[in-house]
Motif scaffolding. Structure first.
Motif, PDB file in Angstrom:
ATOM      1  N   GLU A 214       0.870  -1.182   0.000  1.00 37.52           N
ATOM      2  CA  GLU A 214       0.000   0.000   0.000  1.00 37.52           C
ATOM      3  C   GLU A 214       0.903   1.227   0.000  1.00 37.52           C
ATOM      4  O   GLU A 214       1.543   1.540   1.002  1.00 37.52           O
ATOM      5  CB  GLU A 214      -0.920  -0.005   1.219  1.00 37.52           C
ATOM      6  CG  GLU A 214      -1.951   1.095   1.198  1.00 37.52           C
ATOM      7  CD  GLU A 214      -2.959   0.975   2.330  1.00 37.52           C
ATOM      8  OE1 GLU A 214      -3.855   1.845   2.421  1.00 37.52           O
ATOM      9  OE2 GLU A 214      -2.847   0.023   3.122  1.00 37.52           O
ATOM     10  N   LEU A 215       0.943   1.917  -1.121  1.00 37.10           N
ATOM     11  CA  LEU A 215       1.833   3.070  -1.256  1.00 37.10           C
ATOM     12  C   LEU A 215       1.296   4.034  -2.309  1.00 37.10           C
ATOM     13  O   LEU A 215       0.253   3.790  -2.921  1.00 37.10           O
ATOM     14  CB  LEU A 215       3.254   2.604  -1.619  1.00 37.10           C
ATOM     15  CG  LEU A 215       3.399   1.610  -2.788  1.00 37.10           C
ATOM     16  CD1 LEU A 215       3.491   2.326  -4.118  1.00 37.10           C
ATOM     17  CD2 LEU A 215       4.640   0.745  -2.600  1.00 37.10           C
ATOM     18  N   THR A 216       2.021   5.114  -2.503  1.00 35.48           N
ATOM     19  CA  THR A 216       1.675   6.063  -3.562  1.00 35.48           C
ATOM     20  C   THR A 216       2.329   5.583  -4.855  1.00 35.48           C
ATOM     21  O   THR A 216       3.540   5.700  -5.034  1.00 35.48           O
ATOM     22  CB  THR A 216       2.165   7.481  -3.211  1.00 35.48           C
ATOM     23  OG1 THR A 216       1.597   7.881  -1.966  1.00 35.48           O
ATOM     24  CG2 THR A 216       1.764   8.472  -4.296  1.00 35.48           C
ATOM     25  N   PHE A 217       1.521   5.035  -5.740  1.00 34.19           N
ATOM     26  CA  PHE A 217       2.047   4.452  -6.972  1.00 34.19           C
ATOM     27  C   PHE A 217       2.451   5.551  -7.951  1.00 34.19           C
ATOM     28  O   PHE A 217       1.777   6.576  -8.066  1.00 34.19           O
ATOM     29  CB  PHE A 217       1.002   3.528  -7.605  1.00 34.19           C
ATOM     30  CG  PHE A 217       0.604   2.375  -6.722  1.00 34.19           C
ATOM     31  CD1 PHE A 217       1.403   1.243  -6.643  1.00 34.19           C
ATOM     32  CD2 PHE A 217      -0.551   2.429  -5.957  1.00 34.19           C
ATOM     33  CE1 PHE A 217       1.051   0.184  -5.820  1.00 34.19           C
ATOM     34  CE2 PHE A 217      -0.912   1.377  -5.143  1.00 34.19           C
ATOM     35  CZ  PHE A 217      -0.102   0.246  -5.064  1.00 34.19           C
ATOM     36  N   PRO A 218       3.556   5.335  -8.676  1.00 27.99           N
ATOM     37  CA  PRO A 218       4.042   6.368  -9.593  1.00 27.99           C
ATOM     38  C   PRO A 218       3.200   6.454 -10.866  1.00 27.99           C
ATOM     39  O   PRO A 218       2.635   5.468 -11.329  1.00 27.99           O
ATOM     40  CB  PRO A 218       5.463   5.898  -9.912  1.00 27.99           C
ATOM     41  CG  PRO A 218       5.417   4.412  -9.754  1.00 27.99           C
ATOM     42  CD  PRO A 218       4.449   4.159  -8.634  1.00 27.99           C
ATOM     43  N   PHE A 219       3.143   7.646 -11.424  1.00 28.17           N
ATOM     44  CA  PHE A 219       2.443   7.856 -12.686  1.00 28.17           C
ATOM     45  C   PHE A 219       3.359   7.489 -13.851  1.00 28.17           C
ATOM     46  O   PHE A 219       4.578   7.622 -13.786  1.00 28.17           O
ATOM     47  CB  PHE A 219       2.010   9.316 -12.816  1.00 28.17           C
ATOM     48  CG  PHE A 219       0.748   9.645 -12.078  1.00 28.17           C
ATOM     49  CD1 PHE A 219      -0.493   9.379 -12.644  1.00 28.17           C
ATOM     50  CD2 PHE A 219       0.796  10.227 -10.819  1.00 28.17           C
ATOM     51  CE1 PHE A 219      -1.672   9.682 -11.969  1.00 28.17           C
ATOM     52  CE2 PHE A 219      -0.369  10.539 -10.135  1.00 28.17           C
ATOM     53  CZ  PHE A 219      -1.601  10.266 -10.699  1.00 28.17           C
ATOM     54  N   THR A 220       2.735   7.032 -14.931  1.00 39.23           N
ATOM     55  CA  THR A 220       3.436   6.739 -16.173  1.00 39.23           C
ATOM     56  C   THR A 220       2.639   7.348 -17.320  1.00 39.23           C
ATOM     57  O   THR A 220       1.420   7.172 -17.395  1.00 39.23           O
ATOM     58  CB  THR A 220       3.585   5.219 -16.389  1.00 39.23           C
ATOM     59  OG1 THR A 220       4.284   4.646 -15.296  1.00 39.23           O
ATOM     60  CG2 THR A 220       4.351   4.938 -17.675  1.00 39.23           C
ATOM     61  N   LYS A 221       3.331   8.039 -18.199  1.00 43.68           N
ATOM     62  CA  LYS A 221       2.635   8.642 -19.330  1.00 43.68           C
ATOM     63  C   LYS A 221       2.325   7.574 -20.368  1.00 43.68           C
ATOM     64  O   LYS A 221       3.218   6.926 -20.912  1.00 43.68           O
ATOM     65  CB  LYS A 221       3.491   9.744 -19.959  1.00 43.68           C
ATOM     66  CG  LYS A 221       2.736  10.529 -21.023  1.00 43.68           C
ATOM     67  CD  LYS A 221       3.539  11.700 -21.546  1.00 43.68           C
ATOM     68  CE  LYS A 221       2.736  12.487 -22.574  1.00 43.68           C
ATOM     69  NZ  LYS A 221       3.494  13.656 -23.106  1.00 43.68           N
ATOM     70  N   GLN A 222       1.051   7.354 -20.621  1.00 41.23           N
ATOM     71  CA  GLN A 222       0.593   6.377 -21.606  1.00 41.23           C
ATOM     72  C   GLN A 222      -0.358   7.086 -22.562  1.00 41.23           C
ATOM     73  O   GLN A 222      -1.481   7.415 -22.205  1.00 41.23           O
ATOM     74  CB  GLN A 222      -0.088   5.188 -20.916  1.00 41.23           C
ATOM     75  CG  GLN A 222       0.856   4.410 -20.010  1.00 41.23           C
ATOM     76  CD  GLN A 222       0.187   3.243 -19.317  1.00 41.23           C
ATOM     77  OE1 GLN A 222      -1.032   3.108 -19.296  1.00 41.23           O
ATOM     78  NE2 GLN A 222       1.003   2.372 -18.751  1.00 41.23           N
ATOM     79  N   GLY A 223       0.151   7.326 -23.758  1.00 45.38           N
ATOM     80  CA  GLY A 223      -0.620   8.136 -24.706  1.00 45.38           C
ATOM     81  C   GLY A 223      -0.532   9.595 -24.303  1.00 45.38           C
ATOM     82  O   GLY A 223       0.548  10.135 -24.057  1.00 45.38           O
ATOM     83  N   SER A 224      -1.671  10.208 -24.165  1.00 43.67           N
ATOM     84  CA  SER A 224      -1.710  11.630 -23.781  1.00 43.67           C
ATOM     85  C   SER A 224      -2.022  11.814 -22.300  1.00 43.67           C
ATOM     86  O   SER A 224      -2.164  12.946 -21.832  1.00 43.67           O
ATOM     87  CB  SER A 224      -2.766  12.366 -24.621  1.00 43.67           C
ATOM     88  OG  SER A 224      -4.058  11.778 -24.422  1.00 43.67           O
ATOM     89  N   GLN A 225      -2.144  10.706 -21.562  1.00 45.69           N
ATOM     90  CA  GLN A 225      -2.534  10.790 -20.154  1.00 45.69           C
ATOM     91  C   GLN A 225      -1.493  10.142 -19.242  1.00 45.69           C
ATOM     92  O   GLN A 225      -0.721   9.282 -19.674  1.00 45.69           O
ATOM     93  CB  GLN A 225      -3.903  10.118 -19.944  1.00 45.69           C
ATOM     94  CG  GLN A 225      -5.058  10.832 -20.651  1.00 45.69           C
ATOM     95  CD  GLN A 225      -6.386  10.154 -20.368  1.00 45.69           C
ATOM     96  OE1 GLN A 225      -6.441   8.957 -20.112  1.00 45.69           O
ATOM     97  NE2 GLN A 225      -7.469  10.922 -20.414  1.00 45.69           N
TER      98      GLN A 225
END
Length: 208
Positions: A93-104
């Motif tokens: 349980e943690l703050t999951f990292p963002f990944t750019k996929q397409g435009s989001q």
């Protein structure tokens, strides 16, 4: 005639002679013991005992870093598998990292664990894996996306093109077979019940 007569030298000589004799005799009575030297023995330190691979504390928890069970020696696989079953899926349980996929920007969602209890997450690789398929995977894996490579296309989790549901598949899918084996390991009594149920069905069929 002088009153100062010379002192007799003989007494002094005798006294000195006896003193010298006593010293020589006492030194001659001393028995010299032979010196015993201890041999030089190289004491080797005891060999270190390697930690067994099935030690529950030695198991790698992160699914992106751990070694496939089928790569372990055949006689150790069952014990390693049972040790992992005791630990259960790795669901941090943690703050999951963002990944750019397409435009989001997208990321793994903790709520996915609730609806997919078999799901795991690798902190090291930011990828998703399948715990029961890892337990019973073979060298010729049929689902490498969730056992070897890891899944990261978060866009394809929601909606009609849900890759998690596609991995689960139908009732005869490899995932369902692995889920059934995992369930039996978690509940040994079920394994006994399944055995007797199968035996009863066979007896009935043989008596028809």
């Amino acid at each position: 005639m002088s009153n100062h007569e010379p002192k007799p030298k003989r007494s002094k000589f005798i006294h000195t002679w006896f003193q010298r004799t006593n010293v020589e005799s006492s030194s001659s009575n001393v028995v010299s013991e032979p010196s015993i030297s201890s041999p030089n023995i190289d004491v080797e330190p005891p060999p270190s005992i390697p930690e067994p691979q099935n030690n529950i504390n030695a198991l790698e928890r992160d699914p992106g870093l751990r070694c496939a069970i089928w790569k372990s020696p055949v006689n150790e696989r069952d014990s390693i598998r049972k040790a992992y079953v005791l630990l259960g899926p790795f669901q941090p349980e943690l703050t999951f990292p963002f990944t750019k996929q397409g435009s989001q920007q997208r990321k793994f969602q903790f709520s996915w664990f609730k609806y997919n209890p078999w799901l795991e997450y690798s902190i090291a690789l930011d990828r998703a894996y399948c715990f029961p398929c890892f337990l019973f995977d073979t060298e010729n894996s049929r689902h490498q996306a969730f056992t070897v490579d890891g899944f990261k296309n978060w866009k394809r989790v929601c909606g009609g093109d849900n890759m998690l549901m596609k991995h689960v598949g139908g009732l005869n899918s490899p995932h369902h077979a692995a889920m059934h084996k995992w369930d039996l390991l978690r509940n040994p009594t079920k394994q006994i019940e399944t055995f007797f149920h199968s035996k009863s069905l066979k007896d009935v069929k043989d008596n028809l």
